[in-house]
Scaffold this motif. Sequence first.
Motif, PDB file in Angstrom:
ATOM      1  N   ILE A 135       2.204  63.530   2.991  1.00 36.26           N
ATOM      2  CA  ILE A 135       2.479  62.696   4.177  1.00 36.26           C
ATOM      3  C   ILE A 135       1.664  63.283   5.329  1.00 36.26           C
ATOM      4  CG2 ILE A 135       4.331  61.493   5.443  1.00 36.26           C
ATOM      5  CD1 ILE A 135       6.361  62.833   3.558  1.00 36.26           C
ATOM      6  N   PRO A 136       0.323  63.244   5.206  1.00 31.03           N
ATOM      7  CA  PRO A 136      -0.503  63.969   6.171  1.00 31.03           C
ATOM      8  C   PRO A 136      -0.335  63.466   7.602  1.00 31.03           C
ATOM      9  CG  PRO A 136      -1.862  62.700   4.622  1.00 31.03           C
ATOM     10  CD  PRO A 136      -0.452  62.587   4.164  1.00 31.03           C
ATOM     11  N   ASP A 137      -0.504  64.400   8.534  1.00 35.58           N
ATOM     12  CA  ASP A 137      -0.590  64.120   9.975  1.00 35.58           C
ATOM     13  C   ASP A 137       0.737  63.881  10.672  1.00 35.58           C
ATOM     14  OD1 ASP A 137      -3.401  64.187   9.587  1.00 35.58           O
ATOM     15  OD2 ASP A 137      -3.339  62.087   8.969  1.00 35.58           O
ATOM     16  N   VAL A 138       1.860  63.955   9.966  1.00 33.88           N
ATOM     17  CA  VAL A 138       3.141  63.872  10.678  1.00 33.88           C
ATOM     18  C   VAL A 138       3.999  65.096  10.333  1.00 33.88           C
ATOM     19  CG1 VAL A 138       3.141  61.341  10.847  1.00 33.88           C
ATOM     20  CG2 VAL A 138       4.264  62.444   8.917  1.00 33.88           C
ATOM     21  N   PHE A 139       4.840  65.475  11.291  1.00 31.85           N
ATOM     22  CA  PHE A 139       5.630  66.701  11.155  1.00 31.85           C
ATOM     23  C   PHE A 139       7.042  66.466  11.669  1.00 31.85           C
ATOM     24  CE2 PHE A 139       1.181  67.573  11.807  1.00 31.85           C
ATOM     25  CZ  PHE A 139       0.888  68.442  10.767  1.00 31.85           C
ATOM     26  N   GLY A 140       7.992  67.195  11.117  1.00 32.95           N
ATOM     27  CA  GLY A 140       9.368  67.051  11.585  1.00 32.95           C
ATOM     28  C   GLY A 140      10.136  68.345  11.387  1.00 32.95           C
ATOM     29  N   ASP A 141      11.189  68.548  12.187  1.00 35.80           N
ATOM     30  CA  ASP A 141      12.009  69.757  12.093  1.00 35.80           C
ATOM     31  C   ASP A 141      13.063  69.609  11.001  1.00 35.80           C
ATOM     32  OD1 ASP A 141      10.678  71.063  14.070  1.00 35.80           O
ATOM     33  OD2 ASP A 141      12.051  70.450  15.669  1.00 35.80           O
ATOM     34  N   VAL A 142      13.101  70.601  10.120  1.00 35.89           N
ATOM     35  CA  VAL A 142      14.029  70.563   8.981  1.00 35.89           C
ATOM     36  C   VAL A 142      14.843  71.862   8.953  1.00 35.89           C
ATOM     37  CG1 VAL A 142      14.198  70.393   6.462  1.00 35.89           C
ATOM     38  CG2 VAL A 142      12.389  69.145   7.663  1.00 35.89           C
ATOM     39  N   ASP A 143      16.150  71.732   8.676  1.00 37.66           N
ATOM     40  CA  ASP A 143      17.008  72.911   8.509  1.00 37.66           C
ATOM     41  C   ASP A 143      16.898  73.416   7.075  1.00 37.66           C
ATOM     42  OD1 ASP A 143      18.047  72.760  11.099  1.00 37.66           O
ATOM     43  OD2 ASP A 143      19.562  71.293  10.484  1.00 37.66           O
ATOM     44  N   ARG A 144      16.667  74.717   6.950  1.00 42.36           N
ATOM     45  CA  ARG A 144      16.582  75.336   5.619  1.00 42.36           C
ATOM     46  C   ARG A 144      17.316  76.664   5.652  1.00 42.36           C
ATOM     47  NH1 ARG A 144      14.157  71.653   2.007  1.00 42.36           N
ATOM     48  NH2 ARG A 144      12.236  70.844   2.906  1.00 42.36           N
ATOM     49  N   ALA A 145      17.656  77.176   4.467  1.00 41.61           N
ATOM     50  CA  ALA A 145      18.188  78.535   4.397  1.00 41.61           C
ATOM     51  C   ALA A 145      17.114  79.500   4.890  1.00 41.61           C
ATOM     52  CB  ALA A 145      18.585  78.866   2.968  1.00 41.61           C
ATOM     53  N   GLN A 146      17.541  80.528   5.639  1.00 40.32           N
ATOM     54  CA  GLN A 146      16.577  81.470   6.219  1.00 40.32           C
ATOM     55  C   GLN A 146      16.065  82.443   5.154  1.00 40.32           C
ATOM     56  OE1 GLN A 146      17.278  85.050   7.059  1.00 40.32           O
ATOM     57  NE2 GLN A 146      15.147  85.238   7.742  1.00 40.32           N
ATOM     58  N   ARG A 147      16.972  82.812   4.247  1.00 36.49           N
ATOM     59  CA  ARG A 147      16.587  83.761   3.195  1.00 36.49           C
ATOM     60  C   ARG A 147      17.105  83.227   1.862  1.00 36.49           C
ATOM     61  NH1 ARG A 147      19.790  87.086   0.599  1.00 36.49           N
ATOM     62  NH2 ARG A 147      18.829  88.717  -0.646  1.00 36.49           N
ATOM     63  N   ILE A 148      16.265  83.317   0.854  1.00 32.66           N
ATOM     64  CA  ILE A 148      16.701  82.877  -0.476  1.00 32.66           C
ATOM     65  C   ILE A 148      16.268  83.889  -1.536  1.00 32.66           C
ATOM     66  CG2 ILE A 148      16.653  80.372   0.007  1.00 32.66           C
ATOM     67  CD1 ILE A 148      13.887  80.286  -1.399  1.00 32.66           C
ATOM     68  N   VAL A 149      16.966  83.846  -2.657  1.00 31.43           N
ATOM     69  CA  VAL A 149      16.473  84.533  -3.851  1.00 31.43           C
ATOM     70  C   VAL A 149      16.281  83.437  -4.885  1.00 31.43           C
ATOM     71  CG1 VAL A 149      16.948  86.221  -5.662  1.00 31.43           C
ATOM     72  CG2 VAL A 149      17.692  86.677  -3.308  1.00 31.43           C
ATOM     73  N   VAL A 150      15.098  83.398  -5.455  1.00 30.86           N
ATOM     74  CA  VAL A 150      14.785  82.353  -6.422  1.00 30.86           C
ATOM     75  C   VAL A 150      14.433  82.989  -7.768  1.00 30.86           C
ATOM     76  CG1 VAL A 150      12.367  82.184  -5.659  1.00 30.86           C
ATOM     77  CG2 VAL A 150      13.411  80.236  -6.769  1.00 30.86           C
ATOM     78  N   GLU A 151      14.966  82.413  -8.811  1.00 34.27           N
ATOM     79  CA  GLU A 151      14.624  82.873 -10.152  1.00 34.27           C
ATOM     80  C   GLU A 151      13.611  81.892 -10.710  1.00 34.27           C
ATOM     81  OE1 GLU A 151      17.891  84.477 -12.773  1.00 34.27           O
ATOM     82  OE2 GLU A 151      17.014  82.980 -14.108  1.00 34.27           O
ATOM     83  N   THR A 152      12.524  82.416 -11.251  1.00 38.78           N
ATOM     84  CA  THR A 152      11.446  81.535 -11.702  1.00 38.78           C
ATOM     85  C   THR A 152      10.771  82.137 -12.927  1.00 38.78           C
ATOM     86  OG1 THR A 152       9.412  80.438 -10.967  1.00 38.78           O
ATOM     87  CG2 THR A 152       9.795  82.636 -10.104  1.00 38.78           C
TER      88      THR A 152
ATOM     89  N   GLU B 101       9.478  73.481  11.831  1.00 41.13           N
ATOM     90  CA  GLU B 101       8.643  72.299  11.621  1.00 41.13           C
ATOM     91  C   GLU B 101       8.032  72.298  10.217  1.00 41.13           C
ATOM     92  OE1 GLU B 101       4.761  71.625  13.768  1.00 41.13           O
ATOM     93  OE2 GLU B 101       6.033  70.143  14.757  1.00 41.13           O
ATOM     94  N   GLU B 102       8.057  71.139   9.585  1.00 40.99           N
ATOM     95  CA  GLU B 102       7.414  70.998   8.282  1.00 40.99           C
ATOM     96  C   GLU B 102       6.477  69.805   8.263  1.00 40.99           C
ATOM     97  OE1 GLU B 102      10.020  71.114   4.871  1.00 40.99           O
ATOM     98  OE2 GLU B 102      11.206  72.732   5.760  1.00 40.99           O
ATOM     99  N   GLY B 103       5.485  69.948   7.412  1.00 39.69           N
ATOM    100  CA  GLY B 103       4.603  68.835   7.121  1.00 39.69           C
ATOM    101  C   GLY B 103       4.452  68.794   5.613  1.00 39.69           C
ATOM    102  N   CYS B 104       3.636  67.883   5.113  1.00 37.80           N
ATOM    103  CA  CYS B 104       3.495  67.758   3.668  1.00 37.80           C
ATOM    104  C   CYS B 104       2.128  67.152   3.362  1.00 37.80           C
ATOM    105  CB  CYS B 104       4.606  66.850   3.132  1.00 37.80           C
ATOM    106  SG  CYS B 104       4.566  66.632   1.354  1.00 37.80           S
ATOM    107  N   LEU B 105       1.440  67.702   2.358  1.00 42.91           N
ATOM    108  CA  LEU B 105       0.114  67.170   2.007  1.00 42.91           C
ATOM    109  C   LEU B 105       0.206  65.728   1.516  1.00 42.91           C
ATOM    110  CD1 LEU B 105      -1.565  70.240   0.232  1.00 42.91           C
ATOM    111  CD2 LEU B 105      -1.935  69.424   2.569  1.00 42.91           C
TER     112      LEU B 105
END
Length: 181
Positions: free
Chosen positions: A92-109, A86-90
């Motif tokens: 889009i307050p007060d609503v939530f939805g199920d989103v598919d994402r990668a379980q593990r990532i490596v990010v370069e930053t 489940e995800e929400g977003c500041l």
Amino acid sequence: MSVRPIHLLGSPVLREQATRVGEVQDEIIQLVEDLFDTMNAEDGIGLAANQIGVTRRVAVVRAEDDDQLVLIDPEIIEREGETRGEEGCLSIPDVFGDVDRAQRIVVETTSLGNERIKIEAEDLKARAIQHEIDHMDGILFIDHLSPLKRRMLVKKWKKLHKGEAGHIKEVTAAPEPSTPR
Ligand code: ZN
């Protein structure tokens, strides 16, 4: 420290492509501080610069209490597995939805010290990072839902926020010192 107003669904800046930062200058360090202040005031786990009206590739994530992460020009260089959550977003307050994402990532930053570093993340932290990087490309979590789900969610959101003027939400600073939860 300063807390900034948050742009809500409907504000065009949320759909803009953010530009690369390159070398980290003082204005970016200030921006990161403002992002943390605003995210903490709203008790969020992530906030991207677009959400406070700044189209630069910068975001902050705090998936766990003591683990504050800064993302500057992030690139996901490895993805593994898939998980639905489940995800929400500041914005889009007060609503939530199920989103598919990668379980593990490596990010370069880029770090605040101007070095390219690699960060490995799993589960909630990986999810939050992917959500924030989406913001930098003008993508919102509702875009990952089926058209029907998305319509329902947007309808619900509009109903909950009926009568509110504009697409910007003023944020009140968190009481100091903020209580860890
Ligand atoms: Zn968001």
